[in-house]
Design a protein around this motif. Structure first.
Motif, PDB file in Angstrom:
ATOM      1  N   GLY A  45      46.838  61.670   5.407  1.00  0.00           N
ATOM      2  CA  GLY A  45      47.141  61.017   4.140  1.00  0.00           C
ATOM      3  C   GLY A  45      46.046  61.214   3.116  1.00  0.00           C
ATOM      4  N   ASP A  71      48.247  53.643  -2.489  1.00  0.00           N
ATOM      5  CA  ASP A  71      49.064  54.635  -1.794  1.00  0.00           C
ATOM      6  C   ASP A  71      49.016  54.412  -0.286  1.00  0.00           C
ATOM      7  OD1 ASP A  71      50.457  57.449  -2.297  1.00  0.00           O
ATOM      8  OD2 ASP A  71      49.172  57.675  -0.533  1.00  0.00           O
ATOM      9  N   GLU A  74      50.505  50.715   0.650  1.00  0.00           N
ATOM     10  CA  GLU A  74      51.969  50.725   0.546  1.00  0.00           C
ATOM     11  C   GLU A  74      52.601  51.465   1.719  1.00  0.00           C
ATOM     12  OE1 GLU A  74      55.748  52.427  -0.106  1.00  0.00           O
ATOM     13  OE2 GLU A  74      53.940  53.631  -0.342  1.00  0.00           O
ATOM     14  N   ALA A  75      52.038  52.627   2.076  1.00  0.00           N
ATOM     15  CA  ALA A  75      52.619  53.437   3.149  1.00  0.00           C
ATOM     16  C   ALA A  75      52.550  52.722   4.496  1.00  0.00           C
ATOM     17  CB  ALA A  75      51.892  54.777   3.233  1.00  0.00           C
ATOM     18  N   GLU A  78      54.725  49.176   4.340  1.00  0.00           N
ATOM     19  CA  GLU A  78      56.150  49.438   4.193  1.00  0.00           C
ATOM     20  C   GLU A  78      56.781  49.657   5.560  1.00  0.00           C
ATOM     21  OE1 GLU A  78      58.850  53.218   2.725  1.00  0.00           O
ATOM     22  OE2 GLU A  78      56.984  52.796   1.659  1.00  0.00           O
ATOM     23  N   ASN A  79      56.051  50.357   6.437  1.00  0.00           N
ATOM     24  CA  ASN A  79      56.555  50.617   7.790  1.00  0.00           C
ATOM     25  C   ASN A  79      56.399  49.407   8.698  1.00  0.00           C
ATOM     26  OD1 ASN A  79      57.360  53.647   8.220  1.00  0.00           O
ATOM     27  ND2 ASN A  79      55.604  53.680   6.844  1.00  0.00           N
ATOM     28  N   HIS A 160      53.003  45.211   1.285  1.00  0.00           N
ATOM     29  CA  HIS A 160      53.785  46.347   0.795  1.00  0.00           C
ATOM     30  C   HIS A 160      53.982  46.221  -0.712  1.00  0.00           C
ATOM     31  CE1 HIS A 160      58.128  48.158   0.475  1.00  0.00           C
ATOM     32  NE2 HIS A 160      57.237  48.916  -0.158  1.00  0.00           N
ATOM     33  N   GLU A 194      62.375  51.586  -1.039  1.00  0.00           N
ATOM     34  CA  GLU A 194      61.378  51.790   0.014  1.00  0.00           C
ATOM     35  C   GLU A 194      61.663  50.895   1.213  1.00  0.00           C
ATOM     36  OE1 GLU A 194      57.687  52.814  -3.077  1.00  0.00           O
ATOM     37  OE2 GLU A 194      57.850  50.853  -2.108  1.00  0.00           O
TER      38      GLU A 194
END
Length: 236
Positions: A45, A71, A74-75, A78-79, A160, A194
């Motif tokens: 990443g 970035d 959030e990534a 979000e998961n 998130h 998302e």
């Protein structure tokens, strides 16, 4: 064959000898895989983020700087959000709903041990303390698994939103456009896209496991019924 003497019989109250690694192997393996994959995500990443920064005339970033960016936040969350939602909903839904033949369901036509009222259970020194304590402590404890998963979902959902807002605003600034607040980002189609793109996949995976475990087997796995057990037999 000689019968063991009374002196040689193990005490029912004694804690058995344990192999710690064997006892916790499943947890340790999953924790190790989590660390390995998270590390891979951070390294790849950071490289991808740096390349994008340079494309827009910015400077590359190091790993420590990358993990503070919106970035990255959030990534990650979000998961996590979708995973904890899946598990929380699965725990709650299996309290009330059944799937005949599935190893993931409680039995349909008979009582399940999970439904027994702990207030009626015999108590000993091995009984969990909240059960022995009773009252409001027990009330919290008997729903503590879904509560923990729900809290982790809400925390991930919040992070998130915060991380997504930061990443979105960074993109907006790079194009000379106005930024938004967290509340405004929460109301955007971007945030819900998302979320929904992850949520749908989690519940698809659960549905496949619940349905397939009625007819398919994996010898040795507690997630499967015994290989020779009939399809219509439900639960463990």
């Amino acid at each position: 064959m000689l019968k063991p003497t009374k002196h040689s019989e193990p005490s029912t109250d004694a804690r058995p000898n344990r192999n710690w690694l064997k006892d916790h192997g499943l947890l340790l393996a999953n924790a190790g895989l989590f660390v390995a994959f998270l590390g891979g995500m951070i390294i790849s990443g950071a490289k991808t983020y740096s390349e994008e920064q340079q494309t827009h005339g910015g400077s590359p970033v190091g790993i420590l700087e990358y993990i503070t960016t919106g970035d990255f936040v959030e990534a990650v969350f979000e998961n996590w959000e979708s995973e904890f939602l899946q598990m929380a909903m699965y725990v709650v839904l299996t309290v009330f709903l059944f799937q005949r033949g599935s190893s993931e369901s409680k039995p349909v036509d008979k009582a399940a041990p999970q439904d027994e009222d702990p207030r009626d259970a015999g108590k000993s020194a091995k009984t969990p303390w909240p059960v022995r304590r009773g009252g409001w402590v027990l009330k919290i404890y008997e729903h503590s698994l879904s509560a923990l998963l729900g809290i982790l979902f809400l925390a991930s959902f919040t992070l998130h939103a915060i991380g997504g807002t930061s990443a979105y605003n960074e993109e907006q600034l790079s194009h000379g456009q106005a930024t938004v607040s967290v509340w405004e980002y929460l109301g955007s189609s971007q945030f819900w896209f998302e979320s929904f793109q992850n949520w749908q996949s989690e519940f698809l995976a659960v549905a496949v496991l619940v349905g397939a475990s009625a007819y398919l087997r994996e010898r040795g796995s507690p997630e499967s019924k015994p290989v020779a057990e009939p399809h219509y037999e439900t639960g463990a």
